[in-house]
Design a protein around this motif. Structure first.
Motif, PDB file in Angstrom:
ATOM      1  N   SER A  37       0.845  -1.190   0.000  1.00 28.19           N
ATOM      2  CA  SER A  37       0.000   0.000   0.000  1.00 28.19           C
ATOM      3  C   SER A  37       0.881   1.241   0.000  1.00 28.19           C
ATOM      4  O   SER A  37       1.410   1.646   1.028  1.00 28.19           O
ATOM      5  CB  SER A  37      -0.889  -0.027   1.253  1.00 28.19           C
ATOM      6  N   SER A  38       1.041   1.854  -1.181  1.00 31.71           N
ATOM      7  CA  SER A  38       1.871   3.049  -1.305  1.00 31.71           C
ATOM      8  C   SER A  38       0.963   4.267  -1.528  1.00 31.71           C
ATOM      9  O   SER A  38      -0.245   4.202  -1.291  1.00 31.71           O
ATOM     10  CB  SER A  38       2.890   2.875  -2.435  1.00 31.71           C
ATOM     11  N   THR A  39       1.508   5.356  -1.997  1.00 29.64           N
ATOM     12  CA  THR A  39       0.754   6.609  -1.999  1.00 29.64           C
ATOM     13  C   THR A  39       1.219   7.576  -3.074  1.00 29.64           C
ATOM     14  O   THR A  39       2.408   7.590  -3.445  1.00 29.64           O
ATOM     15  CB  THR A  39       0.888   7.314  -0.632  1.00 29.64           C
TER      16      THR A  39
ATOM     17  N   SER B 111       3.615  -2.509  -5.920  1.00 27.16           N
ATOM     18  CA  SER B 111       3.242  -1.360  -5.095  1.00 27.16           C
ATOM     19  C   SER B 111       2.099  -0.622  -5.774  1.00 27.16           C
ATOM     20  O   SER B 111       2.162  -0.354  -6.979  1.00 27.16           O
ATOM     21  CB  SER B 111       4.426  -0.406  -4.913  1.00 27.16           C
ATOM     22  N   LEU B 112       1.082  -0.293  -5.005  1.00 28.51           N
ATOM     23  CA  LEU B 112      -0.075   0.436  -5.521  1.00 28.51           C
ATOM     24  C   LEU B 112      -0.088   1.819  -4.890  1.00 28.51           C
ATOM     25  O   LEU B 112      -0.202   1.939  -3.663  1.00 28.51           O
ATOM     26  CB  LEU B 112      -1.362  -0.325  -5.203  1.00 28.51           C
ATOM     27  N   ARG B 113       0.066   2.827  -5.719  1.00 27.97           N
ATOM     28  CA  ARG B 113       0.114   4.201  -5.221  1.00 27.97           C
ATOM     29  C   ARG B 113      -1.276   4.816  -5.280  1.00 27.97           C
ATOM     30  O   ARG B 113      -1.799   5.134  -6.338  1.00 27.97           O
ATOM     31  CB  ARG B 113       1.125   5.023  -6.042  1.00 27.97           C
ATOM     32  N   TYR B 114      -1.862   4.997  -4.092  1.00 26.17           N
ATOM     33  CA  TYR B 114      -3.223   5.501  -3.986  1.00 26.17           C
ATOM     34  C   TYR B 114      -3.259   7.011  -4.143  1.00 26.17           C
ATOM     35  O   TYR B 114      -2.404   7.723  -3.610  1.00 26.17           O
ATOM     36  CB  TYR B 114      -3.823   5.201  -2.611  1.00 26.17           C
ATOM     37  N   PHE B 115      -4.313   7.464  -4.784  1.00 25.21           N
ATOM     38  CA  PHE B 115      -4.634   8.883  -4.731  1.00 25.21           C
ATOM     39  C   PHE B 115      -5.670   9.047  -3.604  1.00 25.21           C
ATOM     40  O   PHE B 115      -5.541   8.368  -2.580  1.00 25.21           O
ATOM     41  CB  PHE B 115      -5.052   9.364  -6.113  1.00 25.21           C
TER      42      PHE B 115
END
Length: 326
Positions: free
Chosen positions: A113-115, A163-167
């Protein structure tokens, strides 16, 4: 698959846990419950109430885990400016402890869970995964540091990771059966649930930080993604992982909404006036963050099914009125 979900009792982690269980996976959750809620977990899911630093006591070589989804982190960007040591201790040192345990146990796959905070003030919008990384707060730096550590782990030791970079994640998961899942942070720092507090009469007014940004109405612009759409991407990522490879994907709708526009939608959904007080800018807040999620759509087959801000706010309001928020 037998999966460990760290931070699985939190807002996003609990929705992903629910989807994983519904998909037939064998899920175990590790969460210290500092911000998570045990009642958000599906019945029968084992919960280890531990700090991420102690993950090695659960993720052992004989436990048989086939994958890890890692959500356990401190996420308040403003707090990270005031107390950076807390964020580095949990987000970086805790994640390194997790990587040590993954390596020792021989777990082959990881979703992180990235960002979007890793991009800071972007030079171009929409933001692609190849954009310059220049975080404006310690929270963003901690996530970027962990992304780098995961990439090195994949190269050196054969881990497969995404890695999934959330908005800006918002809304609520409202299944046909089982409890609704939504934001229950304390204290709450996110715009939509705070605005709903005002609409419900629990706060006198909503503070909007900054009305002098270089945006159409002067307030910050953000890309809002429904939590159910975001959660679905994790299941796609889990199936797409390849050994010795670290891939990174942005997750957003590709549409930007200003703080003022969000307030107007909250007013429309709730029928409440939602008084607003303009305040000074917060340190580290970029003017505009809007995603390009083309890579996730092309490589994972991920397409958001709930991109409308009105629906995102409506689902959050339904969760709020259900009483599940507490």
């Amino acid at each position: 698959m037998k999966l460990l979900v760290t931070g699985g009792a939190g807002y996003i982690g609990s929705v992903v846990t629910r989807l994983l269980v519904d998909a037939g996976h064998d899920v175990t959750v590790l969460d210290d419950l500092s911000t998570g809620h045990a009642d958000a977990l599906p019945a029968g899911v084992p919960l280890h109430e531990l700090a991420i630093h102690d993950v090695g006591s659960v993720l052992t070589p004989d436990a048989g885990f086939e994958g890890v989804l890692h959500f356990a982190a401190k996420i308040a960007a403003g707090e990270s400016v005031q107390f950076p040591e807390r964020h580095f201790h949990t987000n970086v040192i805790g994640s390194l402890a997790l990587l040590d345990a993954i390596r020792a146990a021989g777990v082959p796959r990881m979703v992180f869970s990235s960002t979007a905070a890793v991009y800071g003030n972007p030079l171009e919008v929409p933001i692609t995964e190849d954009a310059v990384k220049a975080p404006t707060n310690p929270y963003g730096w901690t996530k970027l540091t962990v992304d780098a550590a995961i990439g090195a782990e994949c190269t050196a030791h054969g881990l497969g990771a995404i890695s999934l970079r959330y908005f800006n994640v918002a809304g609520a998961y409202l299944p046909e059966s089982g409890p609704a899942l939504g934001e229950r942070h304390d204290p709450e720092t996110h715009l939509i649930p705070i605005a709903l507090d005002v609409a419900a009469g629990k706060r006198e007014k909503l503070q909007v930080f900054g009305d002098d940004y270089p945006t159409p109405d002067g307030t910050c612009v953000r890309d809002y993604i429904h939590v159910a759409d975001l959660a679905a991407a994790h299941l796609l990522a889990l199936e797409a992982i390849e050994p010795n490879r670290h891939r990174i994907y942005n997750l957003g709708n590709g549409n930007g909404f200003s703080n003022q526009q969000v307030v107007e939608v909250v007013r429309a959904v709730t029928g409440a006036p939602v008084p607003v007080e303009m305040a000074a800018r917060r340190p580290g807040d970029p003017a505009e963050l809007v995603a390009s999620s083309a890579r996730a759509k092309d490589e994972l087959g991920w397409v958001p099914s709930r991109p409308d801000l009105h629906q995102i706010v409506s689902d959050a309001w339904d969760f709020y009125r259900s009483g599940a928020r507490g």
